[in-house]
Motif scaffolding. Structure first.
Motif, PDB file in Angstrom:
ATOM      1  N   GLY A 230       2.854 -39.116  -9.605  1.00  0.00           N
ATOM      2  CA  GLY A 230       3.375 -37.757  -9.673  1.00  0.00           C
ATOM      3  C   GLY A 230       4.888 -37.700  -9.753  1.00  0.00           C
ATOM      4  N   SER A 231       5.568 -38.733  -9.268  1.00  0.00           N
ATOM      5  CA  SER A 231       7.039 -38.736  -9.304  1.00  0.00           C
ATOM      6  C   SER A 231       7.559 -39.775 -10.288  1.00  0.00           C
ATOM      7  N   VAL A 281       6.612 -30.420 -15.553  1.00  0.00           N
ATOM      8  CA  VAL A 281       5.324 -30.201 -16.218  1.00  0.00           C
ATOM      9  C   VAL A 281       4.668 -31.537 -16.571  1.00  0.00           C
ATOM     10  N   ILE A 282       5.461 -32.482 -17.084  1.00  0.00           N
ATOM     11  CA  ILE A 282       4.911 -33.806 -17.430  1.00  0.00           C
ATOM     12  C   ILE A 282       4.427 -34.513 -16.162  1.00  0.00           C
ATOM     13  N   SER A 283       5.187 -34.387 -15.056  1.00  0.00           N
ATOM     14  CA  SER A 283       4.799 -35.050 -13.805  1.00  0.00           C
ATOM     15  C   SER A 283       3.471 -34.500 -13.279  1.00  0.00           C
ATOM     16  N   LEU A 287      -0.063 -36.486 -12.836  1.00  0.00           N
ATOM     17  CA  LEU A 287      -0.750 -36.490 -11.549  1.00  0.00           C
ATOM     18  C   LEU A 287      -2.206 -36.067 -11.710  1.00  0.00           C
ATOM     19  N   LEU A 288      -2.457 -35.023 -12.510  1.00  0.00           N
ATOM     20  CA  LEU A 288      -3.832 -34.550 -12.720  1.00  0.00           C
ATOM     21  C   LEU A 288      -4.667 -35.604 -13.442  1.00  0.00           C
ATOM     22  N   SER A 300     -12.216 -41.612  -4.928  1.00  0.00           N
ATOM     23  CA  SER A 300     -11.219 -41.237  -3.915  1.00  0.00           C
ATOM     24  C   SER A 300     -10.113 -40.456  -4.607  1.00  0.00           C
ATOM     25  N   THR A 301      -9.859 -39.224  -4.164  1.00  0.00           N
ATOM     26  CA  THR A 301      -8.827 -38.391  -4.765  1.00  0.00           C
ATOM     27  C   THR A 301      -8.072 -37.661  -3.682  1.00  0.00           C
ATOM     28  N   ILE A 302      -6.989 -36.967  -4.086  1.00  0.00           N
ATOM     29  CA  ILE A 302      -6.242 -36.182  -3.110  1.00  0.00           C
ATOM     30  C   ILE A 302      -6.588 -34.707  -3.215  1.00  0.00           C
ATOM     31  N   PHE A 303      -7.260 -34.288  -4.292  1.00  0.00           N
ATOM     32  CA  PHE A 303      -7.748 -32.905  -4.386  1.00  0.00           C
ATOM     33  C   PHE A 303      -8.855 -32.821  -5.422  1.00  0.00           C
TER      34      PHE A 303
END
Length: 303
Positions: A230-231, A281-283, A287-288, A300-303
């Motif tokens: 994500g970062s 937006v790209i980050s 992440l998705l 295993s996911t975070i959401f």
């Protein structure tokens, strides 16, 4: 409905009192400032303000995508971030497992302390140390000359082609020890009876790590990987500013420093904000995608 909400609220009033100040602070300092993103769609002038500046739509985004520096900045950002991810991320897990295997308590604490120390030094201090070590009469050149690996001093920070490795390795040196904390905590939470059962079954140390330790910290590994993805477009502005010079600018200019130079040095706030939104937006997209893939592969996911 109202009576149910009121009853739940009153029954949890201690928790509500603790959580609402944090929520209010987050709204005031994280969400309200997002209203300023509107200047990315304006030809913003501080004298005219939000309401008086001319609305230009997506012109700032088109200007960035058509900028001659766009592909160079994006390439540098992705290359440095991917190198940090591919080298630094597994190294944190390996170091945590190695530290956990140390049986002498005093040496274990010493190893952890030494690995954590660089994290507490700012990039201003570390930048001065790295610049000194990599100088023509610095530690690295002195070592290479004394071992006859080179015949004359090398200018590491003036060599643009060496910058990606310098940025990657210096960041790993600073953060790899700190990154082991969560993994060590997760390893400490694994049931010791699993290791005893593995020993009884004849599993050696590598098999115990593979079949007990790694599955035991799988969720933490997935969580940290997703956060790192994500970062991925954030290539550490502090590090870039202290190690960047005119000689390595071709390989050291990343999106964060590009936004900094445009927004503060040149005062082009609208263009800099548009670049920042593009990066965000790209980050989020990355992440998705990473979250979807990890859900398919490991559930295993975070959401």
């Amino acid at each position: 409905m109202k009576s149910t909400f009121k009853h739940k609220f009153l029954s949890q009033w201690e928790l509500q009192v603790m959580v609402w100040p944090s929520i209010i602070l987050m709204i005031v300092f994280s969400f309200v400032p997002m209203l300023g993103l509107i200047i990315a769609f304006q030809d913003y002038s501080p004298l005219s303000g939000f309401t008086g500046s001319e609305f230009v739509g997506l012109d700032n985004f088109k200007a960035f995508l058509g900028d001659k520096d766009f592909y160079n900045v994006l390439t540098n950002t992705l290359a440095i971030s991917l190198m940090k991810l591919l080298i630094g991320f597994p190294l944190e897990i390996v170091l945590a497992i190695l530290i956990n295997q140390i049986r002498l308590a005093l040496f274990k604490k010493f190893s952890q302390t030494v690995s954590y120390l660089p994290h507490f030094l700012s990039w201003v201090i570390l930048g001065g140390m790295i610049t000194s070590w990599l100088g023509s009469s610095g530690l690295v050149n002195s070592f290479l000359l004394s071992t006859h690996l080179i015949s004359e001093p090398l200018s590491f920070l003036s060599n643009a082609n060496a910058y990606w490795w310098i940025a990657t390795l210096s960041d790993i040196w600073k953060e790899v020890g700190w990154g082991t904390i969560l993994y060590l905590a997760a390893i400490a939470g694994i049931d010791p009876s699993l290791y005893e059962a593995a020993k009884v079954d004849g599993a050696k140390i590598l098999k115990r790590i593979w079949y007990v330790t790694l599955p035991g910290i799988k969720n933490i590994i997935v969580l940290m990987f997703l956060l790192r993805v994500g970062s991925i477009l954030g290539a550490n502005l502090d590090q870039t500013l202290v190690l960047q010079n005119s000689s390595n600018m071709l390989r050291s200019e990343v999106i964060d420093s590009y936004v900094y130079h445009l927004g503060l040095a040149q005062g082009d706030f609208s263009f800099a904000t548009a670049v920042g939104i593009f990066s965000s937006v790209i980050s989020v997209t990355l992440l998705l995608v990473a979250n979807f893939l990890t859900k398919k592969l490991s559930d295993s996911t975070i959401f």
